[in-house]
Design a protein around this motif. Structure first.
Motif, PDB file in Angstrom:
ATOM      1  N   GLY A 218       0.808  -1.207   0.000  1.00 40.18           N
ATOM      2  CA  GLY A 218       0.000   0.000   0.000  1.00 40.18           C
ATOM      3  C   GLY A 218       0.842   1.258   0.000  1.00 40.18           C
ATOM      4  O   GLY A 218       2.037   1.236  -0.326  1.00 40.18           O
ATOM      5  N   ARG A 219       0.221   2.343   0.388  1.00 41.60           N
ATOM      6  CA  ARG A 219       0.921   3.637   0.379  1.00 41.60           C
ATOM      7  C   ARG A 219       0.384   4.516   1.498  1.00 41.60           C
ATOM      8  O   ARG A 219      -0.637   4.196   2.131  1.00 41.60           O
ATOM      9  N   ASP A 220       1.073   5.638   1.732  1.00 44.24           N
ATOM     10  CA  ASP A 220       0.712   6.548   2.812  1.00 44.24           C
ATOM     11  C   ASP A 220       0.816   7.977   2.305  1.00 44.24           C
ATOM     12  O   ASP A 220       1.905   8.504   2.123  1.00 44.24           O
ATOM     13  N   ARG A 221      -0.341   8.580   1.993  1.00 42.24           N
ATOM     14  CA  ARG A 221      -0.436   9.977   1.579  1.00 42.24           C
ATOM     15  C   ARG A 221       0.298  10.280   0.268  1.00 42.24           C
ATOM     16  O   ARG A 221       1.049  11.226   0.177  1.00 42.24           O
ATOM     17  N   GLN A 223       0.892   8.653  -4.189  1.00 43.71           N
ATOM     18  CA  GLN A 223       1.213   7.522  -5.046  1.00 43.71           C
ATOM     19  C   GLN A 223       2.656   7.061  -4.924  1.00 43.71           C
ATOM     20  O   GLN A 223       2.948   5.870  -5.078  1.00 43.71           O
ATOM     21  N   VAL A 224       3.579   8.003  -4.684  1.00 50.46           N
ATOM     22  CA  VAL A 224       4.993   7.622  -4.649  1.00 50.46           C
ATOM     23  C   VAL A 224       5.424   7.121  -3.277  1.00 50.46           C
ATOM     24  O   VAL A 224       6.525   6.575  -3.131  1.00 50.46           O
ATOM     25  N   ASN A 225       4.575   7.283  -2.272  1.00 44.34           N
ATOM     26  CA  ASN A 225       4.932   6.879  -0.907  1.00 44.34           C
ATOM     27  C   ASN A 225       4.529   5.436  -0.656  1.00 44.34           C
ATOM     28  O   ASN A 225       3.736   5.133   0.237  1.00 44.34           O
ATOM     29  N   VAL A 226       5.113   4.549  -1.470  1.00 44.27           N
ATOM     30  CA  VAL A 226       4.735   3.142  -1.411  1.00 44.27           C
ATOM     31  C   VAL A 226       5.451   2.446  -0.259  1.00 44.27           C
ATOM     32  O   VAL A 226       6.502   2.888   0.205  1.00 44.27           O
ATOM     33  N   ARG A 227       4.873   1.339   0.184  1.00 42.64           N
ATOM     34  CA  ARG A 227       5.394   0.613   1.332  1.00 42.64           C
ATOM     35  C   ARG A 227       5.493  -0.888   1.004  1.00 42.64           C
ATOM     36  O   ARG A 227       4.703  -1.410   0.232  1.00 42.64           O
ATOM     37  N   ASP A 228       6.489  -1.536   1.643  1.00 40.92           N
ATOM     38  CA  ASP A 228       6.640  -2.977   1.485  1.00 40.92           C
ATOM     39  C   ASP A 228       6.196  -3.747   2.729  1.00 40.92           C
ATOM     40  O   ASP A 228       6.277  -4.974   2.767  1.00 40.92           O
ATOM     41  N   SER A 229       5.725  -3.059   3.722  1.00 45.44           N
ATOM     42  CA  SER A 229       5.411  -3.686   5.010  1.00 45.44           C
ATOM     43  C   SER A 229       4.184  -4.585   4.921  1.00 45.44           C
ATOM     44  O   SER A 229       3.267  -4.362   4.124  1.00 45.44           O
ATOM     45  N   VAL A 230       4.196  -5.618   5.754  1.00 51.90           N
ATOM     46  CA  VAL A 230       3.073  -6.546   5.882  1.00 51.90           C
ATOM     47  C   VAL A 230       2.761  -6.683   7.364  1.00 51.90           C
ATOM     48  O   VAL A 230       3.652  -6.973   8.171  1.00 51.90           O
ATOM     49  N   TYR A 231       1.503  -6.449   7.705  1.00 50.48           N
ATOM     50  CA  TYR A 231       1.065  -6.577   9.089  1.00 50.48           C
ATOM     51  C   TYR A 231      -0.050  -7.601   9.169  1.00 50.48           C
ATOM     52  O   TYR A 231      -0.847  -7.754   8.229  1.00 50.48           O
ATOM     53  N   ALA A 232      -0.108  -8.288  10.310  1.00 53.71           N
ATOM     54  CA  ALA A 232      -1.144  -9.291  10.529  1.00 53.71           C
ATOM     55  C   ALA A 232      -1.832  -9.028  11.858  1.00 53.71           C
ATOM     56  O   ALA A 232      -1.173  -8.841  12.882  1.00 53.71           O
TER      57      ALA A 232
END
Length: 338
Positions: A218-221, A223-232
């Motif tokens: 996903g992203r945060d604020r 289009q270019v602020n993409v993230r690789d994190s995965v949370y469960a």
């Protein structure tokens, strides 16, 4: 049934919509090209499987001037016949709808809509396929309205994690990402607030496998602020944990589950491509907490969604350039299970 549209979005780049060319797309292997979306190009829509059919709900499409229009259209793809038909339209035009299939019905729990800026709607509806009818539900609790959330289903409960309250198209436009997490019980009609995401996310992948709600990339604020994190989120203890990150950070992805594996397709925010689009396909083995990179998408795109039926993943629509660039492409991915 004719298409219904409203609310033009002039901030998007003009587009005419594109159909995949199989000579360019290189279909084969795990991928198959299917009948294009009958109603034309679609992007930022919801996708869900119900009774062995694929529903495409809401979203945006180009109008005659080349601007983007939010639509009420609902179309149904029949995998056995490789055909499309229209279903009853949404009562309210929405893009980025929070869509889930549960208990033999479709639920839309909020989304985005508007003119020059897309704003959150709390409007909620349930669709009965036997009657081909939408029924209005009480809206999302005040202050929690949003679209583009990660969605998962367990039992009679729909889970929504993250999302956004505002998306202003165009460079520098406001994108109001949130970390809210809620559940909605379709039997009791009750909403419940759960522990917030460790970080705010929108245009994010979501899935429930076993007792865990996974929130992927996903992203945060922006289009270019993409993230690789995965949370469960453990749906029994309601505790969050970090999992192995995606190999490729990206937002605007589509995700679907086959067995214990979450598949993540495409995305937006690629600094190394002039289109801003990712072609990556990556598989997350939830039992081993491990990612595997797979062959790329034949038609890379973002702003779509995916669903699985009988081990096949269906991915209708999406955009082939950053921003608004809807396509009528429809394809299927069949994982080669080990």
């Amino acid at each position: 049934m004719p298409a219904t549209a409203t609310l033009a979005h002039p901030g998007h780049p003009p587009t005419t919509g594109v159909t995949a060319n199989p000579e360019i797309a290189h279909y084969g292997g795990s991928w198959e090209q299917l009948a294009s979306i009958a109603g034309g190009p679609r992007q930022e829509h919801g996708v869900a499987a119900l009774n062995g059919e694929v529903y495409v709900v809401g979203g945006i499409r180009p109008d005659d001037s080349g601007s983007m229009t939010t639509v009420t259209d609902v179309e149904v793809y029949h995998p056995a016949r490789d055909t499309w038909e229209h279903a009853a339209p949404l009562p309210v035009a929405m893009n980025h709808p929070n869509l889930a299939a549960i208990g033999g019905r479709l639920y839309v729990l909020g989304g985005l809509s508007g003119g020059a800026s897309w704003e959150a709607l709390g409007d909620s509806f349930v669709y009965d396929p036997a009657a081909d009818r939408w029924r209005e539900l009480p809206p999302m609790p005040e202050g929690t309205e949003r679209g583009s959330s990660a969605i998962g289903v367990r039992g009679s409960t729909v889970y929504l994690a993250g999302g956004m309250r505002t998306l202003t198209p165009g460079p520098g436009g406001l994108q109001d990402t949130v970390d809210l997490v809620q559940s909605y019980d379709v039997v009791t009609g009750r909403w419940r607030t759960l522990p917030s995401l460790p970080e705010a996310r929108d245009h994010v992948g979501g899935a429930v496998v076993g007792k865990m709600l996974y929130v992927v990339g996903g992203r945060d604020r922006g289009q270019v602020n993409v993230r690789d994190s995965v949370y469960a989120l453990n749906l029994i203890t309601h505790r969050w944990s970090a999992r192995a990150p995606m190999p490729t950070a990206r937002g605007g992805i589509a995700t679907a589950v086959v067995g214990d594996t979450i598949y993540a397709f495409g995305g937006e925010g690629n600094p190394d491509d002039s289109t801003s689009i990712f072609d990556q396909v990556e598989a997350y083995d939830t039992s081993r907490n491990r990612w595997t990179a797979l062959a790329p998408m034949p038609v890379p795109r973002h702003g779509t969604a995916a669903t699985s039926i009988g081990g096949t993943v269906y991915i209708p629509g999406g955009g082939d350039h950053g921003g608004g660039s809807p396509m009528d492409v429809n394809d299927a991915f069949r994982p080669r299970l080990r």
